[in-house]
Design an enzyme around this catalytic site. Structure first.
Site, mmCIF file in Angstrom:
data_model
loop_
_atom_site.group_PDB
_atom_site.id
_atom_site.type_symbol
_atom_site.label_atom_id
_atom_site.label_comp_id
_atom_site.label_asym_id
_atom_site.label_seq_id
_atom_site.Cartn_x
_atom_site.Cartn_y
_atom_site.Cartn_z
ATOM 1 N N ARG A 10 45.663 19.055 70.654
ATOM 2 C CA ARG A 10 45.590 20.486 70.341
ATOM 3 C C ARG A 10 46.933 21.186 70.525
ATOM 4 O O ARG A 10 47.058 22.362 70.225
ATOM 5 C CB ARG A 10 44.527 21.151 71.217
ATOM 6 C CG ARG A 10 43.114 20.691 70.905
ATOM 7 C CD ARG A 10 42.099 21.238 71.880
ATOM 8 N NE ARG A 10 42.293 20.700 73.228
ATOM 9 C CZ ARG A 10 41.450 20.891 74.226
ATOM 10 N NH1 ARG A 10 40.348 21.589 74.030
ATOM 11 N NH2 ARG A 10 41.688 20.387 75.415
ATOM 12 N N LYS B 87 36.537 5.664 80.369
ATOM 13 C CA LYS B 87 35.586 6.054 81.406
ATOM 14 C C LYS B 87 36.006 7.416 81.958
ATOM 15 O O LYS B 87 37.157 7.806 81.748
ATOM 16 C CB LYS B 87 35.519 4.988 82.504
ATOM 17 C CG LYS B 87 36.626 5.065 83.558
ATOM 18 C CD LYS B 87 36.336 4.129 84.698
ATOM 19 C CE LYS B 87 37.211 4.424 85.878
ATOM 20 N NZ LYS B 87 36.722 5.462 86.769
ATOM 21 N N ASP C 135 37.207 -0.516 80.178
ATOM 22 C CA ASP C 135 37.248 -0.537 81.640
ATOM 23 C C ASP C 135 38.474 -1.367 82.009
ATOM 24 O O ASP C 135 38.466 -2.592 81.870
ATOM 25 C CB ASP C 135 35.977 -1.169 82.216
ATOM 26 C CG ASP C 135 35.934 -1.112 83.748
ATOM 27 O OD1 ASP C 135 37.021 -1.005 84.362
ATOM 28 O OD2 ASP C 135 34.844 -1.187 84.318
ATOM 29 N N HIS C 136 39.539 -0.708 82.452
ATOM 30 C CA HIS C 136 40.803 -1.419 82.643
ATOM 31 C C HIS C 136 40.706 -2.534 83.684
ATOM 32 O O HIS C 136 41.510 -3.459 83.684
ATOM 33 C CB HIS C 136 41.924 -0.443 83.008
ATOM 34 C CG HIS C 136 41.812 0.154 84.377
ATOM 35 N ND1 HIS C 136 41.142 1.333 84.628
ATOM 36 C CD2 HIS C 136 42.285 -0.272 85.571
ATOM 37 C CE1 HIS C 136 41.213 1.600 85.912
ATOM 38 N NE2 HIS C 136 41.894 0.653 86.512
ATOM 39 N N LYS D 249 42.240 -7.208 83.855
ATOM 40 C CA LYS D 249 43.034 -7.931 84.847
ATOM 41 C C LYS D 249 42.766 -9.433 84.738
ATOM 42 O O LYS D 249 41.623 -9.869 84.666
ATOM 43 C CB LYS D 249 42.702 -7.429 86.258
ATOM 44 C CG LYS D 249 43.082 -5.967 86.493
ATOM 45 C CD LYS D 249 42.719 -5.519 87.896
ATOM 46 C CE LYS D 249 43.011 -4.045 88.092
ATOM 47 N NZ LYS D 249 44.432 -3.727 88.050
ATOM 48 N N GLU E 267 41.854 1.225 98.803
ATOM 49 C CA GLU E 267 43.081 1.923 98.423
ATOM 50 C C GLU E 267 43.658 2.558 99.672
ATOM 51 O O GLU E 267 42.925 3.143 100.481
ATOM 52 C CB GLU E 267 42.795 2.993 97.371
ATOM 53 C CG GLU E 267 42.275 2.433 96.058
ATOM 54 C CD GLU E 267 42.028 3.525 95.026
ATOM 55 O OE1 GLU E 267 42.725 4.551 95.086
ATOM 56 O OE2 GLU E 267 41.129 3.338 94.193
ATOM 57 N N ASP F 8 33.074 6.688 90.963
ATOM 58 C CA ASP F 8 34.448 6.454 90.543
ATOM 59 C C ASP F 8 34.787 4.976 90.445
ATOM 60 O O ASP F 8 35.542 4.570 89.565
ATOM 61 C CB ASP F 8 35.399 7.136 91.535
ATOM 62 C CG ASP F 8 36.836 7.161 91.032
ATOM 63 O OD1 ASP F 8 37.045 7.543 89.873
ATOM 64 O OD2 ASP F 8 37.745 6.803 91.810
ATOM 65 N N HIS G 68 33.726 -0.372 87.662
ATOM 66 C CA HIS G 68 34.613 -1.496 87.958
ATOM 67 C C HIS G 68 33.931 -2.596 88.777
ATOM 68 O O HIS G 68 33.966 -3.777 88.423
ATOM 69 C CB HIS G 68 35.839 -1.016 88.740
ATOM 70 C CG HIS G 68 36.648 0.014 88.022
ATOM 71 N ND1 HIS G 68 36.784 0.032 86.667
ATOM 72 C CD2 HIS G 68 37.389 1.054 88.487
ATOM 73 C CE1 HIS G 68 37.567 1.043 86.311
ATOM 74 N NE2 HIS G 68 37.934 1.678 87.401
ATOM 75 N N LYS H 179 38.864 4.898 99.993
ATOM 76 C CA LYS H 179 40.236 5.399 100.028
ATOM 77 C C LYS H 179 40.701 5.497 101.478
ATOM 78 O O LYS H 179 39.901 5.461 102.399
ATOM 79 C CB LYS H 179 40.329 6.756 99.336
ATOM 80 C CG LYS H 179 40.054 6.684 97.840
ATOM 81 C CD LYS H 179 40.369 7.978 97.138
ATOM 82 C CE LYS H 179 40.192 7.845 95.627
ATOM 83 N NZ LYS H 179 41.176 6.903 95.033
#
Length: 510
Positions: free
Chosen positions: A47, A155, A184-185, A189, A223, A242, A247, A348
């Site tokens: 946009r 996602k 889905d990254h 892998k 993480e 998340d 994943h 996390k």
């Protein structure tokens, strides 16, 4: 090698961060490796008003994400940039795409992309159906006897089961399911894909991959960072949505699935769906209370530095009950996995960044070395997904000297040890697969819904159930103290170090 056909990649939301940060660097690596077809161009759609040159500067020539690319040569970068074009759609995406269709047709004729179009929706999911509808209105979803038309969506795919179903219906109204690629990254892998090879290509593992030999399965996704500047988004999502729903359940499906008939996309996806449908759904409050833990990180000092608690992060409600730690225990209702507990946790502000799968094998039935140090030193197969990607087998050996004292030894393999081997990054692999029409690593509609079907009761219990608790854990620790209570018997979570062969069994909090 599969031939990649000439084509045009049309990226919606091209002015956003994902395009510059992930998509363009992945495309550039494919370009450097001569993996792109002879006639390949990218049309950015957004946009914001930009000329072709301004778009090229933003995502390529002046992009901080490409300046650090290895073996960067300016003449190669210039050649790559010439493949990029830009078209704005005005103030909103839900509008007529007549001008866009004309630009696509013009570029196709000039650059000979054979009417092969791949539409990548790097936009919020709320815009997916509107974009699909307007592409349909210009017949950009139809092959008309020549060329393919594919739709890639990012996602999160739904917020719960009902929204996922609505999203699927909305897309399937305008595109066939075979045209839709849900990215889905994590599945891009190499180590995730290697789960299949480890299982089905090795006779030392395949016959043992069942309840007769495996005691439990453990998956950790940790993480070391907090929510950062994503506090506003994360507070409406949480760790279960998340990471777990997409994943980690994808990883679970690869562990649980039965052997496919062969390695084609349809057969592998069929078995993954059956695997997800076999997960035992927790329905009653008692089971949900005993088998789930949610928690938030609280302020602490890590390596001499003061770290904020989750509720103190920007964009987070001061009384938020959103989890930054989720641990789930569950079972699988089929012959292969009957009574084998699965333990999955994601969080996390952990001591280190790591994702790994741990297969705990049962102890021998006749333990002649039980008094010699072998007790509680079970055989393990550890598949490290990130970082320090590789595979580790832990097994018992005799300590030199008199008697039969048993110690655990490591047998390990690292992807980094493969000489002159290019390990593709996740988006690089997934984009190339989509270009070639290989949907193996993409989620199908029924797969997405099966995952939500398992997660939905947990989310509802956490929102409205009785005796629901949100525990606290110090930033930099391995979660709340009661996390080990989930695990049956004397075992505890494996708390991995930054390297695959680290096995400290504890962490140090400064």
């Amino acid at each position: 090698m599969i031939k990649t056909e000439n084509q045009m990649l049309i990226i919606f939301g091209a002015s956003g961060d994902l395009t510059a940060r992930k998509l363009v660097p992945a495309l550039f690596r494919l370009f450097q490796e001569n993996q792109l077809p002879e006639n390949f161009i990218v049309l950015g759609v957004s946009r914001s008003y930009m000329s072709d040159d301004e778009f090229r500067k933003k995502v390529i020539t002046e992009s901080s994400y490409l300046k650090t690319a290895p073996n960067l040569k300016q003449d190669v970068l210039k050649e790559f940039a010439e493949k990029f074009f830009y078209e704005d759609v005005g103030t909103e995406y839900d509008t007529s795409y007549k001008a866009l269709e004309e630009r696509i047709t013009s570029l196709n004729g000039k650059h000979h992309t054979d009417e092969n179009y791949m539409f990548y929706l790097s936009t919020p999911p709320s815009l997916y159906e509107a974009i699909a509808k307007n592409l349909y209105a210009q017949e950009l979803n139809r092959s008309r006897g020549v060329g393919f038309k594919r739709l890639i969506v990012e996602k999160p795919f739904g917020y719960d089961l009902e929204s996922a179903k609505q999203l699927n219906k909305g897309l399937q109204r305008y595109f066939k399911e075979s045209q839709i690629y849900r990215i889905d990254h994590y599945l891009g892998k190499e180590t995730v894909q290697n789960l299949l090879v480890t299982r089905f290509a090795n006779s030392i593992f395949e016959p043992l991959w069942n309840r007769n030999y495996i005691d439990r399965i453990e998956i950790t996704n940790a993480e070391n960072g907090g929510v950062g500047d994503r506090g506003g988004y994360y507070d409406g999502s949480g760790a279960l949505r998340d990471m777990f729903q997409n994943h980690l359940l994808q990883i679970v499906s690869l562990i649980v699935m039965e052997p496919p008939i062969d390695a084609n996309a349809q057969e592998i996806r069929n078995e993954k769906v059956k695997a997800l449908r076999s997960l035992r759904i927790m329905r009653n409050d008692k089971e949900l209370h005993q088998h789930t833990i949610r928690a938030q990180y609280v302020s602490s000092t890590v390596n001499g530095e003061e770290v904020k608690g989750y509720r103190e992060e920007k964009g987070v409600h001061p009384n938020s009950t959103t989890e930054t730690y989720a641990a789930i225990k569950f079972f699988v209702d089929n012959w292969r996995w009957k009574d084998v507990p699965f333990y999955v946790r994601t969080a996390k502000r952990m001591p280190t960044k790591v994702t790994e799968v741990v297969i705990h094998f049962k102890a021998p039935h006749h333990q002649i070395f039980k008094e010699s140090g072998a007790f509680n030193k079970d055989n393990k197969l550890i598949i490290r997904i990130q970082p320090d990607e590789g595979i580790l087998v832990k097994f018992g050996v005799k300590v030199p000297g008199q008697g039969f004292k048993v110690e655990r030894a490591n047998l390990d393999f690292y992807y980094s040890s493969l000489a002159e081997t290019n390990v593709m990054q996740a988006y690089e692999r997934l984009l190339l697969d989509a270009m070639q029409g290989d949907a193996t690593l993409y989620a199908r509609a029924d797969e997405v819904e099966a995952a939500w079907n398992f997660v939905d009761p947990i989310l509802k219990y956490w929102k409205k159930g009785k005796d629901v608790r949100v525990y606290g854990y110090a930033a930099g620790a391995w979660g709340p103290e009661n996390a080990d209570d989930l695990i049956e018997g004397p075992g505890t979570w494996r708390n991995p170090g930054p390297n695959l062969t680290d096995d400290p069994g504890f962490c140090v909090i400064h």
